[in-house]
Design an enzyme around this catalytic site. Sequence first.
Site, PDB file in Angstrom:
ATOM      1  N   HIS A  77       0.835  -1.221   0.000  1.00  0.00           N
ATOM      2  CA  HIS A  77       0.000   0.000   0.000  1.00  0.00           C
ATOM      3  C   HIS A  77       0.864   1.263   0.000  1.00  0.00           C
ATOM      4  CE1 HIS A  77      -3.845  -2.155   0.911  1.00  0.00           C
ATOM      5  NE2 HIS A  77      -3.029  -3.001   1.499  1.00  0.00           N
ATOM      6  N   ASN A 151     -10.298  -2.856   2.560  1.00  0.00           N
ATOM      7  CA  ASN A 151     -10.002  -2.836   1.130  1.00  0.00           C
ATOM      8  C   ASN A 151     -11.279  -2.570   0.346  1.00  0.00           C
ATOM      9  OD1 ASN A 151      -7.249  -3.381   1.340  1.00  0.00           O
ATOM     10  ND2 ASN A 151      -7.493  -5.590   1.083  1.00  0.00           N
ATOM     11  N   HIS A 342      -3.848   1.026  11.976  1.00  0.00           N
ATOM     12  CA  HIS A 342      -3.660  -0.227  12.700  1.00  0.00           C
ATOM     13  C   HIS A 342      -5.028  -0.810  13.057  1.00  0.00           C
ATOM     14  CE1 HIS A 342      -2.399  -3.314  15.251  1.00  0.00           C
ATOM     15  NE2 HIS A 342      -1.735  -2.666  16.181  1.00  0.00           N
TER      16      HIS A 342
HETATM   17 FE1  HDD Z   1      -2.432  -4.773   5.628  1.00  0.00          FE
HETATM   18  C1  HDD Z   1      -0.957  -1.747   5.242  1.00  0.00           C
HETATM   19  C2  HDD Z   1      -5.392  -3.498   4.435  1.00  0.00           C
HETATM   20  C3  HDD Z   1      -3.835  -7.916   5.704  1.00  0.00           C
HETATM   21  C4  HDD Z   1       0.357  -5.952   7.062  1.00  0.00           C
HETATM   22  N1  HDD Z   1      -3.049  -2.977   4.963  1.00  0.00           N
HETATM   23  C5  HDD Z   1      -2.296  -1.848   4.881  1.00  0.00           C
HETATM   24  C6  HDD Z   1      -3.084  -0.763   4.371  1.00  0.00           C
HETATM   25  C7  HDD Z   1      -4.331  -1.254   4.138  1.00  0.00           C
HETATM   26  C8  HDD Z   1      -4.309  -2.649   4.516  1.00  0.00           C
HETATM   27  C9  HDD Z   1      -5.526  -0.497   3.592  1.00  0.00           C
HETATM   28  C10 HDD Z   1      -2.587   0.649   4.120  1.00  0.00           C
HETATM   29  C11 HDD Z   1      -2.905   1.545   5.255  1.00  0.00           C
HETATM   30  C12 HDD Z   1      -2.443   2.940   4.941  1.00  0.00           C
HETATM   31  O1  HDD Z   1      -3.075   3.582   4.083  1.00  0.00           O
HETATM   32  O2  HDD Z   1      -1.461   3.360   5.541  1.00  0.00           O
HETATM   33  N2  HDD Z   1      -4.218  -5.564   5.095  1.00  0.00           N
HETATM   34  C13 HDD Z   1      -5.335  -4.848   4.738  1.00  0.00           C
HETATM   35  C14 HDD Z   1      -6.473  -5.725   4.688  1.00  0.00           C
HETATM   36  C15 HDD Z   1      -6.034  -6.964   5.033  1.00  0.00           C
HETATM   37  C16 HDD Z   1      -4.620  -6.861   5.307  1.00  0.00           C
HETATM   38  C17 HDD Z   1      -7.877  -5.286   4.335  1.00  0.00           C
HETATM   39  C18 HDD Z   1      -6.802  -8.236   5.168  1.00  0.00           C
HETATM   40  C19 HDD Z   1      -8.067  -8.301   5.400  1.00  0.00           C
HETATM   41  N3  HDD Z   1      -1.836  -6.604   6.231  1.00  0.00           N
HETATM   42  C20 HDD Z   1      -2.574  -7.761   6.225  1.00  0.00           C
HETATM   43  C21 HDD Z   1      -1.832  -8.815   6.886  1.00  0.00           C
HETATM   44  C22 HDD Z   1      -0.641  -8.255   7.290  1.00  0.00           C
HETATM   45  C23 HDD Z   1      -0.668  -6.876   6.868  1.00  0.00           C
HETATM   46  C24 HDD Z   1      -2.319 -10.228   7.073  1.00  0.00           C
HETATM   47  C25 HDD Z   1       0.527  -8.868   8.010  1.00  0.00           C
HETATM   48  C26 HDD Z   1       0.486  -9.937   8.738  1.00  0.00           C
HETATM   49  N4  HDD Z   1      -0.601  -4.020   5.995  1.00  0.00           N
HETATM   50  C27 HDD Z   1       0.384  -4.677   6.637  1.00  0.00           C
HETATM   51  C28 HDD Z   1       1.612  -3.816   6.901  1.00  0.00           C
HETATM   52  C29 HDD Z   1       1.146  -2.435   6.365  1.00  0.00           C
HETATM   53  C30 HDD Z   1      -0.219  -2.733   5.796  1.00  0.00           C
HETATM   54  C31 HDD Z   1       2.889  -4.374   6.387  1.00  0.00           C
HETATM   55  C32 HDD Z   1       2.097  -1.709   5.417  1.00  0.00           C
HETATM   56  C33 HDD Z   1       2.146  -0.296   5.893  1.00  0.00           C
HETATM   57  C34 HDD Z   1       1.437  -0.305   7.150  1.00  0.00           C
HETATM   58  O3  HDD Z   1       0.985  -1.555   7.428  1.00  0.00           O
HETATM   59  O4  HDD Z   1       1.265   0.644   7.879  1.00  0.00           O
HETATM   60  O5  HDD Z   1       1.893  -3.787   8.245  1.00  0.00           O
END
Ligand code: HDD
Length: 723
Positions: A77, A151, A342
């Site tokens: 993202h 999402n 978060h």
């Molecule tokens: Fe995630 C970012 C949505 C599963 C780990 N995620 C991130 C963002 C969105 C989502 C919208 C961007 C937020 C922003 O604008 O800063 N992610 C989801 C959805 C998931 C999902 C809807 C499943 C239903 N994500 C998911 C899993 C993991 C992560 C299973 C890790 C185990 N996601 C992350 C991250 C991010 C992230 C690596 C990257 C930047 C951040 O968190 O802040 O931690």
Amino acid sequence: MTKKQEPQKGNSKTDDLNQNTENGRGHAMTTNQGLKINDDTNSLKAGERGATLLEDFILREKITHFDHERIPERIVHARGSGAHGVFKVYDDSLKKYTKAAFLTDPSRETPLFTRFSTVAGFRGSADVPRDVRGFAVKFYTEEGNYDLVGNNMPVFFIQDAIKFPDLIHAVKPEPHNEIPQAASAHNTFWDFVSLSPETMHNIMWLMSDRAIPRSLRMMEGFGIHTFRLINEEGKSHFVKFHWKPLLGTHSVVWDEALKINGQDPDFHRRDLFEAIESGAFPEWELGVQIVPEEDEHNFDFDLLDPTKLIPEEIVPVQKVGKMTLNRNPQNFFAETEQIAFHPGHLVPGIDFTNDPLLQGRLFSYTDTQLSRLGGPNFHEIPINRPITPIHNNQRDGIARMEINTGKTSYHPNSISQGDPRQAKVSEGGFASYQERVDANKVRARSKSFMDFFSQPKLFYNSLSEPEQSHVVEAFCFELGKVDMPEIRQRVVNLLSKVDGALAKKVADGLGLAVKKPEEPINHQFGADANPQDYQPVKVTPTLKESPALSMVNTIKGSIKTRQIAFLAADGVDSKSLSIMKDALESEGAVVKIIAPRSGFIKDSSGNEVKVDHSILTFSSVLVDAIYVPSGEKSINTLKQTPKVIHFLDEAFLHCKAIAADDEASELVKITYIAKYLNKNLEKQIDNGLLLGSISDKNFSENFIKAVGNHRFFEREKEGKIPA
Ligand code: HDD
């Protein structure tokens, strides 16, 4: 153009942010130490032509800061756009389910920040790849921050967070050559998919038009996981969250998306920014699907499985409030880039379930900020801090802003009379829902998660014919970019489990046959597990179709903020131009005059008309519809401009509304629209191609209706124009 409205002033988060804003207007330039700078143009040298001196602290400070301007982009993202807004619940009807005040008190207007994103591309990648879109909302409530990090698709690719790094490594550019950027169409992604049938439901959404939205303002949002709402009595209900855009859910077509990414890589970012600047504030209704705890096991899928949705026809979506995005960020980096979401940022009245994907997310989001935002104090960054005060015994760390006074930083203490004290639940203290758990500690997945195909089939069955054929084309494109035949074959085999006809069409497109897989098709289980425990189970779904899943059934009719290109040159008929322009603008559409050159053109009355874009710098893929005003001279010039011909052909290919006034029809007649369809253009081909006269009042009304219909996909049946 809608009239520009003043941004909302004085809500609690705006006031909070204002404490940190800075503006150099009317001030002298200073160093970071506040020293006024006399010369910002020349470094300090030993003589005019001599070497620069190490003592030049002004040069050193400026260059050092510049050298450290970048922070790591988000792992996923990374490419995103955001805006401030507010949320208001309609009434207190959710009180029986939740004690969250922002969801039950209609007198409250909760400030928020929403960030939309693509998943796979880097921070500088284009806005319209085929991808899932992130839809993350941070509510600054009076009880602390609540983040709904969702999402634009209601399901996810995997069922357990432990597979997230694998999924993302597979979709990101390949490790040896960092190719391709922002695209899932490559070997590693489809290799992973072909071995992981749990991905099939999200894959179907990814191959559908949902993955190429027309606008961030025209996307649905979903919390995906089943969460809990907790009421005053401590009773829990399951809940799924939805965002429903008031402009409806609309997409572009794939050929258009490919071209938009070149013509305007900031297409979505610009669209969101301009809509908000013009006062056309995007709005979404918050919807909830509520399931009593007693009904947990009454579905033909597991509520804890994030690859499943609850069909709206089974549990209706109740619309409970509205989000309005009404203010652009003042500084992209400070706000959109530094915001940290978060799913574990909760307020009393909302809680988690044991969805194993959600459980893993609860660890990941704080952890990732430690490297992205540089340490444990990222909650103090203005965009991240709550509007409620923070009091606890956490101290110090890199870039600590807060000056914690007092002699204690521990609990229990007597020196500070025990403060800060713990809050009782009756005082707003958060207490986790006391779910009863009685189980062995195991690394395993529930059998109830092993139906991988019935919901992808439900999704496919629910699509209209054109939507289905776009899915087939998307599979053929994506797998066409996979150069390992065995991967393509495995995906086709999986597809045959979803829908035989779909698999056959994709196989035909790839020059393959649908084969029965000989080995177990799920490869996701531990080394000592029994593979049979992980193989797909067959479930007969309750529903064959869910009309809510097709974009055909979305809100239509409004042309608010729709972009309409007027193709014109010198001599354009002034009435033909102004009557249609007024009609469209009074409905909130945005008219762009496109001419063979920049600057001004002269209309038939000798008036100067400002050109918004020369045809050289513009393309039909950047607009929703096209109008060609009359005027013999103008039409003659346009006829001799090849890009104009292409413009019209391409808009027709993308199924857009086109209207031509009087002799402007002559221009349409020399395009492929006429040649390719080999039809008499005097007769209407569909309601989206209007050859008429501006003197007929129905003409502009019919064009408005046509633009409001979004697209005319029935054209695709006739074949496609080579544009
Ligand atoms: Fe995630 C970012 C949505 C599963 C780990 N995620 C991130 C963002 C969105 C989502 C919208 C961007 C937020 C922003 O604008 O800063 N992610 C989801 C959805 C998931 C999902 C809807 C499943 C239903 N994500 C998911 C899993 C993991 C992560 C299973 C890790 C185990 N996601 C992350 C991250 C991010 C992230 C690596 C990257 C930047 C951040 O968190 O802040 O931690």
